[in-house]
Design a protein around this motif. Sequence first.
Motif, PDB file in Angstrom:
ATOM      1  N   ILE A  88       2.625   0.338  -2.794  1.00 19.80           N
ATOM      2  CA  ILE A  88       1.418  -0.506  -2.746  1.00 19.80           C
ATOM      3  C   ILE A  88       0.222   0.400  -2.993  1.00 19.80           C
ATOM      4  CG2 ILE A  88      -0.102  -1.776  -1.181  1.00 19.80           C
ATOM      5  CD1 ILE A  88       2.342  -2.993   0.083  1.00 19.80           C
ATOM      6  N   SER A  89      -0.687  -0.087  -3.815  1.00 20.32           N
ATOM      7  CA  SER A  89      -1.909   0.678  -4.015  1.00 20.32           C
ATOM      8  C   SER A  89      -3.085  -0.274  -4.136  1.00 20.32           C
ATOM      9  CB  SER A  89      -1.780   1.563  -5.250  1.00 20.32           C
ATOM     10  OG  SER A  89      -2.778   2.564  -5.237  1.00 20.32           O
ATOM     11  N   PHE A  90      -4.250   0.225  -3.788  1.00 17.29           N
ATOM     12  CA  PHE A  90      -5.443  -0.631  -3.723  1.00 17.29           C
ATOM     13  C   PHE A  90      -6.367  -0.333  -4.890  1.00 17.29           C
ATOM     14  CE2 PHE A  90      -3.799   0.067   0.476  1.00 17.29           C
ATOM     15  CZ  PHE A  90      -3.728  -1.208   0.994  1.00 17.29           C
ATOM     16  N   LEU A  91      -6.719  -1.377  -5.602  1.00 16.50           N
ATOM     17  CA  LEU A  91      -7.650  -1.195  -6.720  1.00 16.50           C
ATOM     18  C   LEU A  91      -9.025  -1.641  -6.261  1.00 16.50           C
ATOM     19  CD1 LEU A  91      -7.151  -2.468 -10.386  1.00 16.50           C
ATOM     20  CD2 LEU A  91      -9.250  -1.641  -9.346  1.00 16.50           C
ATOM     21  N   VAL A 110       4.303  -0.495  -9.025  1.00 14.44           N
ATOM     22  CA  VAL A 110       3.082  -0.554  -8.223  1.00 14.44           C
ATOM     23  C   VAL A 110       2.663  -1.989  -7.919  1.00 14.44           C
ATOM     24  CG1 VAL A 110       0.786   0.427  -7.935  1.00 14.44           C
ATOM     25  CG2 VAL A 110       2.330   1.382  -9.671  1.00 14.44           C
ATOM     26  N   ASP A 111       2.573  -2.279  -6.673  1.00 11.54           N
ATOM     27  CA  ASP A 111       2.027  -3.566  -6.243  1.00 11.54           C
ATOM     28  C   ASP A 111       0.537  -3.343  -5.976  1.00 11.54           C
ATOM     29  OD1 ASP A 111       1.362  -5.937  -5.126  1.00 11.54           O
ATOM     30  OD2 ASP A 111       2.853  -5.851  -3.495  1.00 11.54           O
ATOM     31  N   VAL A 112      -0.272  -3.793  -6.906  1.00 14.06           N
ATOM     32  CA  VAL A 112      -1.704  -3.507  -6.827  1.00 14.06           C
ATOM     33  C   VAL A 112      -2.421  -4.567  -5.996  1.00 14.06           C
ATOM     34  CG1 VAL A 112      -3.833  -3.247  -8.135  1.00 14.06           C
ATOM     35  CG2 VAL A 112      -1.669  -2.379  -9.070  1.00 14.06           C
ATOM     36  N   ILE A 113      -3.101  -4.128  -4.975  1.00 13.82           N
ATOM     37  CA  ILE A 113      -3.935  -5.052  -4.187  1.00 13.82           C
ATOM     38  C   ILE A 113      -5.378  -4.828  -4.622  1.00 13.82           C
ATOM     39  CG2 ILE A 113      -4.690  -5.718  -1.897  1.00 13.82           C
ATOM     40  CD1 ILE A 113      -2.075  -4.791  -0.761  1.00 13.82           C
ATOM     41  N   GLY A 140       5.975   3.539  -0.497  1.00 11.78           N
ATOM     42  CA  GLY A 140       4.737   4.267  -0.249  1.00 11.78           C
ATOM     43  C   GLY A 140       3.522   3.365  -0.283  1.00 11.78           C
ATOM     44  N   VAL A 141       2.530   3.746   0.478  1.00 16.71           N
ATOM     45  CA  VAL A 141       1.216   3.101   0.417  1.00 16.71           C
ATOM     46  C   VAL A 141       0.231   4.163  -0.044  1.00 16.71           C
ATOM     47  CG1 VAL A 141      -0.625   2.009   1.757  1.00 16.71           C
ATOM     48  CG2 VAL A 141       1.782   1.468   2.239  1.00 16.71           C
TER      49      VAL A 141
END
Lengths: 402, 402, 402, 402
Positions: A88-91, A110-113, A140-141
């Motif tokens: 997970i990653s934050f955009l 990548v699961d983009v938040i 992973g975060v």
Amino acid sequence: MDYYPAPGRNHLFVPGPTNVPEPILRAMNRSNEDHRSPAFPKLSKSVIEDVKQIFGTTAATSFIFPTTGTGAWESALTNVLSPGDKIISFLIGQFSLLWIDQMKRLNFDVDVIESDWGAGADLALLKKKLSADYAHSIKGVCIVHNETSTGVTNDLAAVRRILDGARHPALLLVDGVSSIGALDFQMDEWKVDVALTGSQKALSLPTGLGIVCASPRALEAAKTAKSLRVFFDWADYLKFYKLGSIWPYTPSSQMLYGLRASLDLILKEEGLHNVIARHHRLGEATRKAVHAWGLKLCTQKAEWNSDTVTAVVVPSHIDSGDIVKIAWKKYNLSLGVGLNKIAGKVFRIGHLGNLNELQLLGALAGVELALREVGYPVTLGSGVAAAQAHLQRATPLITSRI
Amino acid sequence: MDYYPAPGRNHLFVPGPTNVPEPILRAMNRSNEDHRSPAFPKLSKSVIEDVKQIFGTTAATSFIFPTTGTGAWESALTNVLSPGDKIISFLIGQFSLLWIDQMKRLNFDVDVIESDWGAGADLALLKKKLSADYAHSIKGVCIVHNETSTGVTNDLAAVRRILDGARHPALLLVDGVSSIGALDFQMDEWKVDVALTGSQKALSLPTGLGIVCASPRALEAAKTAKSLRVFFDWADYLKFYKLGSIWPYTPSSQMLYGLRASLDLILKEEGLHNVIARHHRLGEATRKAVHAWGLKLCTQKAEWNSDTVTAVVVPSHIDSGDIVKIAWKKYNLSLGVGLNKIAGKVFRIGHLGNLNELQLLGALAGVELALREVGYPVTLGSGVAAAQAHLQRATPLITSRI
Amino acid sequence: MDYYPAPGRNHLFVPGPTNVPEPILRAMNRSNEDHRSPAFPKLSKSVIEDVKQIFGTTAATSFIFPTTGTGAWESALTNVLSPGDKIISFLIGQFSLLWIDQMKRLNFDVDVIESDWGAGADLALLKKKLSADYAHSIKGVCIVHNETSTGVTNDLAAVRRILDGARHPALLLVDGVSSIGALDFQMDEWKVDVALTGSQKALSLPTGLGIVCASPRALEAAKTAKSLRVFFDWADYLKFYKLGSIWPYTPSSQMLYGLRASLDLILKEEGLHNVIARHHRLGEATRKAVHAWGLKLCTQKAEWNSDTVTAVVVPSHIDSGDIVKIAWKKYNLSLGVGLNKIAGKVFRIGHLGNLNELQLLGALAGVELALREVGYPVTLGSGVAAAQAHLQRATPLITSRI
Amino acid sequence: MDYYPAPGRNHLFVPGPTNVPEPILRAMNRSNEDHRSPAFPKLSKSVIEDVKQIFGTTAATSFIFPTTGTGAWESALTNVLSPGDKIISFLIGQFSLLWIDQMKRLNFDVDVIESDWGAGADLALLKKKLSADYAHSIKGVCIVHNETSTGVTNDLAAVRRILDGARHPALLLVDGVSSIGALDFQMDEWKVDVALTGSQKALSLPTGLGIVCASPRALEAAKTAKSLRVFFDWADYLKFYKLGSIWPYTPSSQMLYGLRASLDLILKEEGLHNVIARHHRLGEATRKAVHAWGLKLCTQKAEWNSDTVTAVVVPSHIDSGDIVKIAWKKYNLSLGVGLNKIAGKVFRIGHLGNLNELQLLGALAGVELALREVGYPVTLGSGVAAAQAHLQRATPLITSRI
């Protein structure tokens, strides 16, 4: 030789690279030396050990790569993750976007938040996703502590609480490029698995070192991670740490002496606690100035305020790039432009590294002048006064001069 | 190693020594070299020749002494005057006082024309004295162009007019320590016979060079002047100029390379005319700030305003020394104290050398903070705003960046 | 601060990092600057363009990575090859071994052609293999131009002749870390597809730049090469070259100003042709000294002699490491140890970079003293005399001083 | 910017200015600072105090003038003597000649005791003159400790014995420009009244400091000495010492930080005793080389051998200036020319300051090459070998590396 010379100092208020203070310039003013001599491990060990203090860790292992923040990102990801791993990653801005782009190119799933540029990471959604991930398929975060393009600082302690609340084993990887050494960072307490920074930010060094800290869990993960890495492989460093020669390839002695000087300034002369307090003071002063100018922060909520960079939204009829241009052309002031989707809409004031109150006030005065040049009817002195008022209250005597 | 380290830059606003810019530091960052090698005269001749431009002379001969301004004073006096010679000198502040003290110790018969500290030289009295001196017993008129202790600039063109009006042959000796290279200086036009400066002022070099220019008349006078001089004797220099080896004793190659870099910055990169305009702009901005603070200049009339240093009178219940102390202790700002009879009554803001608008505005913001610390009820931002308003109008685009 | 201080200069005769001359130290003695300012592309373009001259190319595209030689290797390989690609590489010493190790870790199918350490690449075998490869399954030939561990220079023109003779399309990749900028290198003429070097060798800079040149064919190959690369990806650079901002991530301004100074020294002040001649002269002088000492070169045939590093074989009863140790402990002389399988058996004298005849003679005198310390009965002065005799004949007047 | 660039280091073997080592360059790489700040006296007091150690005194008072050795001479003479005072001085070479010239111009009644250039001071004659001076009309004895032009060191202990033997109260003034900090100097033990040196010699600093130490007797004499002095007056310094602000005029902060670094190198890192032993070792090595070359020292007896400079007599058909020229033009080696009456007849090898064995051996190798260039049939390597043989025996392990 300078390409566009101008009288007086350049006022460097981009959010990195930052001002290199004289003690660091002095430390680096030296010829090369033999990195295989007995002297070298002494220097190397001292910085490898002491740099951990700015990460807030005693448990982690540090790696000082001859690279940039982008290389440090790659080192962080490839050493603990395998291709196809779900992360997970934050955009939330340009640098998180670039990191996510790298993650994708490195073949992670990548699961983009995504959040508005100006908002922090959507931690509620993170919580939901982790809670739903019974299978622990999320490996992973990845989060940018301080998004340099929007002036947004994420709450890492909260991220840790969410991970712990969900009893989720995902590794926590943190980009601390524009935070570590300037903002409070507690790698051990927040159980960050991989944290990284670059030399040209809070450390006030030239570009050229990508510093990565790995928790014991991260080191363990590295043993089985299948991502291909050679230059960025921690295993090579660990091998040479054991051998005592430290470096798998030639390091830059100048940068290491510079790092030694930088750590001395931060840890011994000023004290890390005071460094962080100074950044908070300068950040607050800047925000008060922006408010006095009648402008808005790009940062949408106070909880996300960044003490290392302030992104300022300009009225829609003004191109923020023009402010940056005229500041440089008339006042030798270097501000940060708006990047990507906020290009033209925001400009940025970096206030990190080896910097003090009057340097900031000079720059704020310069921003006012630049605002006037582009037609924004700011009251001259207004932002400076607001910042001064805060600084007068918040600034302590210089420790060595009491 | 720093004795009282502090984060960020020192804000050096004493009226000399001034900030040494990076191009000069780079030029000086070198080991020694053989001053008898063929390379040395090349460097030496280039600076001996070009330095004359900042004196506004083509006719004079320059001497670059490894000394300070005090040594340059001594060189100026002893090379053209004889013990017992009657000279007129103006006492208008601490540096003219020190020079007069030197004159007396060198056994000249000094007729001191005293003014209030804050006033310029009493030229009316000069006129009277010269007119009355039918016998031409007065051999020299010695005047400080810019009195650094009070921020007073004397009108040298007027002095020349008076000398010419009286058809008086007295030599005109000028201390240009805090003026030459920053203020308009026309040695040839004003028929100055000896003019001098020091490296650590407008030239933005370290201390260590005392630069003296001698008119053809001064060189002629030197042939018969009976004052004893050895180290400071022009004749030795002239001898080595002829020989082509230039130096009667070992010069500092670092300082000469630094001087070369300084002259390049002033004459080639910025342009002397622009340098002088910049000093005027910064001087005006500072005075506007002082006015906005509700404080008075030590300088009693606008005609004497100095564009290199501003002496500010504080209210009688405040000790100006406390302002200087707190500025240094809390804001890393170095201001000039009041000297001698104005100690405690004025503080000084130096604004000369390689310096720009935002550096000055940062310092003015710092002065405001320091004033508040000592209980003076200044409106924060008021002086900055006044200075900004002036600078916005008066500052051109940086030439290289247009 | 130095960890093991000693009076006088360190005599740095490892084969890199090399001595950083004062003009480069001066050029690098500067704070950071904004890499997004208009000044930066000017500097960047000038070095990106001019650096190609030391590679002997006008056709290639250069990439200046903030990394070391190891990173440059990785960039070279991953941009033009795909996992599983069959490549030929020569194992002739420690650095070719390390590169081959990297190739294997990057999942190429490496056909290793091994030679004795001290011999050059086995080109006869290369010829055989290429001739037999009708299917053109061999995608690349990777060769170290100058093997730093053994002092062996390979004949790249011969390699090209073999490739052309076999009409084989394999890409030619060359490690020029300890050759480019010191030895004759003709990228275009030899049709090298990828060549690379590091800043701390012939360029006499600190470590920190890995410079890679790619031929048009290499750029074409990069479009389809499937090796994963992000930090080291040429495509990112090419994108930013087009945009004019040059850098995909923050570069080190200090290193680029240093590179500018280094190229000025090599290309303008001394002239590349003279630089190469100087290296040949110093290499020959060193070899004559070794012969006079009654010792043997590690290099097995004269055709492989290296003009940048000389590896000297010591008698079997002597540990070459002891020579290196005592040289450092008593004479502040830094020599290279023997690496890996020749550890203890050879020591190395680096003679590359910004270095002159008397520096070398001082070092050779030091080697003689160190040899005596470990019990080798060298005649003091013998090697120096042999080297002097050669240098007397071969050294021209310094161009600027004729 | 260099006027006559050449690859590699300049080999600086003139007897001053000497090599400035990196720690000193680093210490001096700084902008100006306010010399009236509280930091400055800390630095100033530390160097004023510690510099006395290299003079071998605890009783004396030191004065650090912003001047050269010539200025230090003037300060020494004018502070303790009155015009017309009878003094004895020894003419043994160019620098004693220049000092005597200064003495005459300062109106002292100089009784010159002349020796051959190459001989030491004629102490027998001194004894005779002192013994005959029942009236104690001789007020001072002035002697150059080490005559830089001829490589002659005078025996100061013997001078003191003669003065004491004659019970003569004359003040003893010593020029230690090329000795103090390199040769054993015992100001207190030898009861030297005034001793002086310059920064660009044994201290390995740039030119710019003239350092004078005055014994209590000298300070007493200064109270009544009638020679005119202002810039060079000790009384001004003593006044500011008492006030705690130390400096009567602006000092060079860079030079003082450099002096601090120099004293640290000499007193703390290497140890003064070791520094002196190193100079003796290098001096001996040089003399052995000269002998091996079949050349003669200018120094006529071994008792006068100088450990800081060796003057070498060339055969009469050779012009020593040609040796110096070709050394510089071909090998970037800077040697000293013969001065005045020995011009063309001797060349000089300076071996003082921060210098080590291999630097010297490189220079000696260069001298051999230069000798061959001018047609002197030296055996290459012969002098180097002789020097090596001595150094092998005499050189200890570097203290920090044992």
